[in-house]
Design a protein around this motif. Structure first.
Motif, PDB file in Angstrom:
ATOM      1  N   TRP A   1       0.764  -1.239   0.000  1.00 22.31           N
ATOM      2  CA  TRP A   1       0.000   0.000   0.000  1.00 22.31           C
ATOM      3  C   TRP A   1       0.805   1.307   0.000  1.00 22.31           C
ATOM      4  CZ3 TRP A   1      -4.306   1.393  -1.914  1.00 22.31           C
ATOM      5  CH2 TRP A   1      -4.754   2.690  -1.664  1.00 22.31           C
TER       6      TRP A   1
ATOM      7  N   ASP B   1      -2.668  -5.277  -1.172  1.00 19.27           N
ATOM      8  CA  ASP B   1      -3.566  -4.374  -0.444  1.00 19.27           C
ATOM      9  C   ASP B   1      -4.757  -4.068  -1.348  1.00 19.27           C
ATOM     10  OD1 ASP B   1      -4.440  -1.836   1.122  1.00 19.27           O
ATOM     11  OD2 ASP B   1      -2.772  -2.565   2.337  1.00 19.27           O
ATOM     12  N   ASP B   2      -5.318  -2.889  -1.209  1.00 25.22           N
ATOM     13  CA  ASP B   2      -6.540  -2.526  -1.947  1.00 25.22           C
ATOM     14  C   ASP B   2      -6.290  -2.496  -3.473  1.00 25.22           C
ATOM     15  OD1 ASP B   2      -9.123  -1.690  -2.378  1.00 25.22           O
ATOM     16  OD2 ASP B   2      -9.008   0.042  -1.040  1.00 25.22           O
TER      17      ASP B   2
ATOM     18  N   TYR C   1      -6.372  -8.586   0.600  1.00 24.63           N
ATOM     19  CA  TYR C   1      -7.038  -7.469   1.278  1.00 24.63           C
ATOM     20  C   TYR C   1      -8.529  -7.479   0.963  1.00 24.63           C
ATOM     21  CZ  TYR C   1      -8.553  -2.530   1.650  1.00 24.63           C
ATOM     22  OH  TYR C   1      -9.224  -1.367   1.934  1.00 24.63           O
TER      23      TYR C   1
ATOM     24  N   CYS D   1     -11.783   0.893   0.941  1.00 28.86           N
ATOM     25  CA  CYS D   1     -11.556   2.339   1.058  1.00 28.86           C
ATOM     26  C   CYS D   1     -11.390   2.976  -0.316  1.00 28.86           C
ATOM     27  CB  CYS D   1     -10.345   2.617   1.942  1.00 28.86           C
ATOM     28  SG  CYS D   1     -10.592   2.018   3.625  1.00 28.86           S
ATOM     29  N   ALA D   2     -10.888   2.219  -1.287  1.00 30.49           N
ATOM     30  CA  ALA D   2     -10.704   2.773  -2.637  1.00 30.49           C
ATOM     31  C   ALA D   2     -11.926   2.515  -3.524  1.00 30.49           C
ATOM     32  CB  ALA D   2      -9.444   2.201  -3.267  1.00 30.49           C
TER      33      ALA D   2
ATOM     34  N   LYS E   1      -5.851  -9.003   5.191  1.00 32.23           N
ATOM     35  CA  LYS E   1      -5.937  -7.677   5.812  1.00 32.23           C
ATOM     36  C   LYS E   1      -7.364  -7.207   5.602  1.00 32.23           C
ATOM     37  CE  LYS E   1      -4.339  -2.876   5.307  1.00 32.23           C
ATOM     38  NZ  LYS E   1      -3.251  -1.971   4.903  1.00 32.23           N
TER      39      LYS E   1
ATOM     40  N   ASP F   1     -10.018  -4.349   6.090  1.00 36.24           N
ATOM     41  CA  ASP F   1     -10.154  -2.914   6.328  1.00 36.24           C
ATOM     42  C   ASP F   1     -11.544  -2.588   6.882  1.00 36.24           C
ATOM     43  OD1 ASP F   1      -9.438  -0.231   6.326  1.00 36.24           O
ATOM     44  OD2 ASP F   1      -8.561  -0.298   4.326  1.00 36.24           O
TER      45      ASP F   1
ATOM     46  N   GLU G   1      -8.437  -3.839  11.209  1.00 39.28           N
ATOM     47  CA  GLU G   1      -8.344  -2.398  11.478  1.00 39.28           C
ATOM     48  C   GLU G   1      -9.500  -1.950  12.379  1.00 39.28           C
ATOM     49  OE1 GLU G   1      -6.979   0.300   8.540  1.00 39.28           O
ATOM     50  OE2 GLU G   1      -6.317  -1.268   7.170  1.00 39.28           O
TER      51      GLU G   1
ATOM     52  N   TYR H   1     -11.033   2.190  13.398  1.00 37.84           N
ATOM     53  CA  TYR H   1     -12.319   2.750  12.968  1.00 37.84           C
ATOM     54  C   TYR H   1     -13.281   2.967  14.148  1.00 37.84           C
ATOM     55  CZ  TYR H   1     -10.820   2.227   8.168  1.00 37.84           C
ATOM     56  OH  TYR H   1     -10.125   2.357   6.987  1.00 37.84           O
TER      57      TYR H   1
ATOM     58  N   ARG I   1      -4.738  -2.580  13.575  1.00 38.08           N
ATOM     59  CA  ARG I   1      -4.326  -1.178  13.427  1.00 38.08           C
ATOM     60  C   ARG I   1      -5.106  -0.317  14.415  1.00 38.08           C
ATOM     61  NH1 ARG I   1      -3.322   0.729   8.373  1.00 38.08           N
ATOM     62  NH2 ARG I   1      -3.660   2.753   9.339  1.00 38.08           N
TER      63      ARG I   1
ATOM     64  N   ASP J   1      -3.108   5.952   8.877  1.00 38.93           N
ATOM     65  CA  ASP J   1      -2.176   5.361   7.902  1.00 38.93           C
ATOM     66  C   ASP J   1      -0.800   6.021   7.972  1.00 38.93           C
ATOM     67  OD1 ASP J   1      -4.442   4.078   7.112  1.00 38.93           O
ATOM     68  OD2 ASP J   1      -4.444   4.853   5.058  1.00 38.93           O
TER      69      ASP J   1
ATOM     70  N   MET K   1       2.840   0.124   8.294  1.00 39.32           N
ATOM     71  CA  MET K   1       4.002  -0.372   7.547  1.00 39.32           C
ATOM     72  C   MET K   1       5.315   0.341   7.869  1.00 39.32           C
ATOM     73  SD  MET K   1       1.900  -0.387   3.996  1.00 39.32           S
ATOM     74  CE  MET K   1       0.552   0.555   4.673  1.00 39.32           C
TER      75      MET K   1
HETATM   76  C1  GLA Z   1      -7.070   2.338   4.502  1.00 40.42           C
HETATM   77  C2  GLA Z   1      -6.049   1.503   5.255  1.00 40.42           C
HETATM   78  C3  GLA Z   1      -4.738   1.499   4.488  1.00 40.42           C
HETATM   79  C4  GLA Z   1      -4.943   0.964   3.081  1.00 40.42           C
HETATM   80  C5  GLA Z   1      -6.035   1.761   2.374  1.00 40.42           C
HETATM   81  C6  GLA Z   1      -6.423   1.121   1.048  1.00 40.42           C
HETATM   82  O1  GLA Z   1      -6.733   3.699   4.481  1.00 40.42           O
HETATM   83  O2  GLA Z   1      -5.866   1.991   6.551  1.00 40.42           O
HETATM   84  O3  GLA Z   1      -3.773   0.728   5.169  1.00 40.42           O
HETATM   85  O4  GLA Z   1      -5.301  -0.401   3.166  1.00 40.42           O
HETATM   86  O5  GLA Z   1      -7.211   1.866   3.169  1.00 40.42           O
HETATM   87  O6  GLA Z   1      -7.446   1.801   0.407  1.00 40.42           O
END
Ligand code: GLA
Length: 408
Positions: free
Chosen positions: A36, A81-82, A123, A131-132, A157, A159, A191, A195, A215, A219, A255
C-alpha cells in the motif's frame, strides 16, 4: 520476599494474559512486504506497467525476497492491499481479481509465491466497499473467506471503510469465524480499533480474541511527522494497548516505510528500532527491486529483528520523556532488555544521554553487559548501576541497546 512472590503469583492467577485468537498464527510479529504505502492504487498498467497493482508486481517482489536475503532475514508474507479486484463479483457472488491486471488469477499467484517458500496475503473490507471503492465483504463474509481459502491465501488484511461503526465488532468477529470455518490457516489482520476509536474505547480483549494484529491509528506516510505521530499516539495510549499484545496478537502501527523517499537515514533507524521495541508487525512497503544498500542492511539487521521476534513476546513501552529525549524499553527473554533512546530535538547535532537515567537500568545491579545495536554495532562492555556511560543520539535518530544482566 516470600510475600512479593506470593503477590506476583496471585496477580498472574487473577489476571491471566488475555486470550489470543487461537489459530496458531502470528506467535511472533508478522514479517513481510505489503504494497500500500509505496504503490497505493496505481491501476494504470498501460502507462506504468512496472509499478501498477498487478500479478507481476507481487511475483517480482517474491523473486527479490528470495534472491536478496529478505526471506532468509525472516520476511515471509507477500501482501496485496486494496485495488486488486474487479469492480464486479462473478455470477456466483464471488470476488474476482481484475482480469487485465491478474490474468492468471489469485490461485496461480498464490502457487507461485508458495513455490518460492513464501506466503500470500490479500485485502478486503468489512463494509460495503473497500476504502478505494472496490466491492466490500458486507453480506459475503463466508463466501469471501471460502474464496480466499480456495485460492490458498495465507493472510487477510480486513479494512473498515464504509461500515456502520456500531456493527464493526460484529463484522470483524463474523469474518474471524468465517475464516476459521474454512479450515485453512489464514492470518487475520484487522483495522477494527482504528475505525472504532472516534466513537468509543475499543474492547481490546475482544479484539485480541478475534484478530492476529490490529491497526489502532492513522495510515503511515513516507514522512518523519507521520512516524512521530504514530509514536506519540502509541505512548499516550500505551496503558490501554500494550497489555493486549503477545504471542498470537499484536498492535499494528502500520508499515515500515524504510527505503523510500521521505525519511533521513537516522529517521529510518528510529522507525526500525521503535517498531522492534513495539513488537510491531514488520511489513515493509517499499520497492524491494530498487532500494539503497544502507536501507536494505537496516531492514535486514539480524540484531534488530531478534528484538522484534523475541520469544517472550512482550511489547515495549515509552518509559520517560525528558529534555527532548524519549526512552523506550522492551523486556526480552532471559531477563534481557532492549532500550531505545530517541532524540526528538530536530535542531543541532548529536546529543549525549546519560543511560543511567533509563528506568530499566536497574537490571544492571550488580552488573550487566551492554551492546549497542544502532547507530553502529558496538560492545559497550560491563556496566554497573553507577556507570558513567553516555550514549550519543543524532537528531530524530535512535540509539538502540541491548542489556544483559550478569552476576558478579
Ligand atoms: C485504509 C487503510 C490502508 C490501506 C487503504 C487502502 O486507508 O488503513 O492501510 O489499506 O485503506 O485503500
Amino acid at each position: 520476599m516470600c510475600r512479593a512472590v506470593f503477590l506476583l503469583a496471585l496477580t498472574v492467577l487473577v489476571c491471566p494474559a488475555a486470550v489470543a485468537l487461537d489459530n496458531g498464527l502470528a506467535l511472533k510479529p508478522t514479517m513481510g512486504w505489503l504494497h500500500w504505502e509505496r504503490f497505493m492504487c496505481n491501476t494504470d498498467c498501460d502507462k506504468d506497467p512496472n509499478n501498477c497493482i498487478s500479478e507481476r508486481l507481487y511475483m517480482q517482489m517474491a523473486d527479490v525476497m528470495v534472491k536478496e536475503g529478505w526471506k532468509e532475514a525472516g520476511y515471509e508474507y507477500v501482501c496485496i492491499d486494496d485495488c486488486w479486484p474487479s469492480h464486479q463479483r462473478d455470477a456466483k457472488g464471488r470476488l474476482q481479481a481484475d482480469p487485465k491486471r491478474f490474468p492468471g488469477g489469485i490461485k496461480k499467484l498464490a502457487d507461485y509465491v508458495h513455490s518460492k517458500g513464501l506466503k500470500l496475503g490479500i485485502y478486503a473490507d468489512v463494509g460495503k466497499n473497500t476504502c478505494a471503492g472496490y466491492p466490500g465483504s458486507l453480506g459475503y463474509y463466508e463466501t469471501d473467506a471460502q474464496t480466499f481459502a480456495d485460492w490458498d491465501v495465507d493472510l487477510l488484511k480486513f479494512d473498515g471503510c464504509y461500515m456502520d461503526w456500531k456493527l464493526l465488532g460484529e463484522g470483524y468477529m463474523n469474518m474471524s469465524r468465517a475464516l476459521n470455518k474454512t479450515g485453512r490457516s489464514i492470518l487475520y489482520s484487522c483495522e477494527w480499533p482504528l475505525y472504532e476509536w472516534p466513537y468509543k474505547q475499543p474492547d481490546y480483549k475482544a479484539i485480541r480474541e478475534t484478530c492476529n494484529h490490529w491497526r489502532n491509528f492513522a495510515d503511515v506516510y513516507d514522512s518523519w511527522s507521520s512516524i512521530k505521530s504514530i509514536l506519540d499516539w502509541t505512548a499516550s495510549h500505551q496503558d490501554i494497548i500494550v497489555p493486549s499484545a503477545g504471542p498470537g496478537g499484536w498492535n499494528d502501527p502500520d508499515m515500515l516505510v524504510i527505503g523510500n523517499f521521505g525519511l533521513s537515514h537516522d529517521q529510518q533507524e528510529s522507525q526500525m528500532a521503535l517498531w522492534a521495541i513495539m513488537a510491531a508487525p514488520l511489513l515493509v512497503s517499499n520497492d524491494l527491486r530498487d532500494i539503497c544498500p544502507r536501507s536494505k542492511k537496516l531492514l535486514q539487521n539480524t540484531d534488530i529483528i531478534a528484538i522484534s521476534q523475541d520469544p517472550l513476546g512482550k511489547q515495549g513501552l515509552c518509559t520517560i520523556k525528558v529534555d527532548s529525549f524519549e526512552v523506550w524499553e522492551r523486556p526480552l527473554s532471559k531477563k534481557r532488555l532492549a532500550i531505545a533512546v530517541l532524540n526528538t530535538q530536530e535542531i543541532g547535532g548529536p546529543r549525549g544521554f546519560f543511560i543511567r537515567a533509563a528506568p530499566g537500568w536497574k537490571i544492571c545491579d550488580p552488573q550487566c553487559n551492554v551492546t549497542q545495536i544502532l547507530p553502529q554495532y558496538k560492545d559497550l562492555g560491563v556496566q554497573t548501576p553507577h556507570t558513567k556511560l553516555v550514549v550519543s543520539v543524532n537528531p530524530s535518530g535512535t540509539t538502540l541497546l541491548t542489556v544483559t544482566p550478569t552476576s558478579d
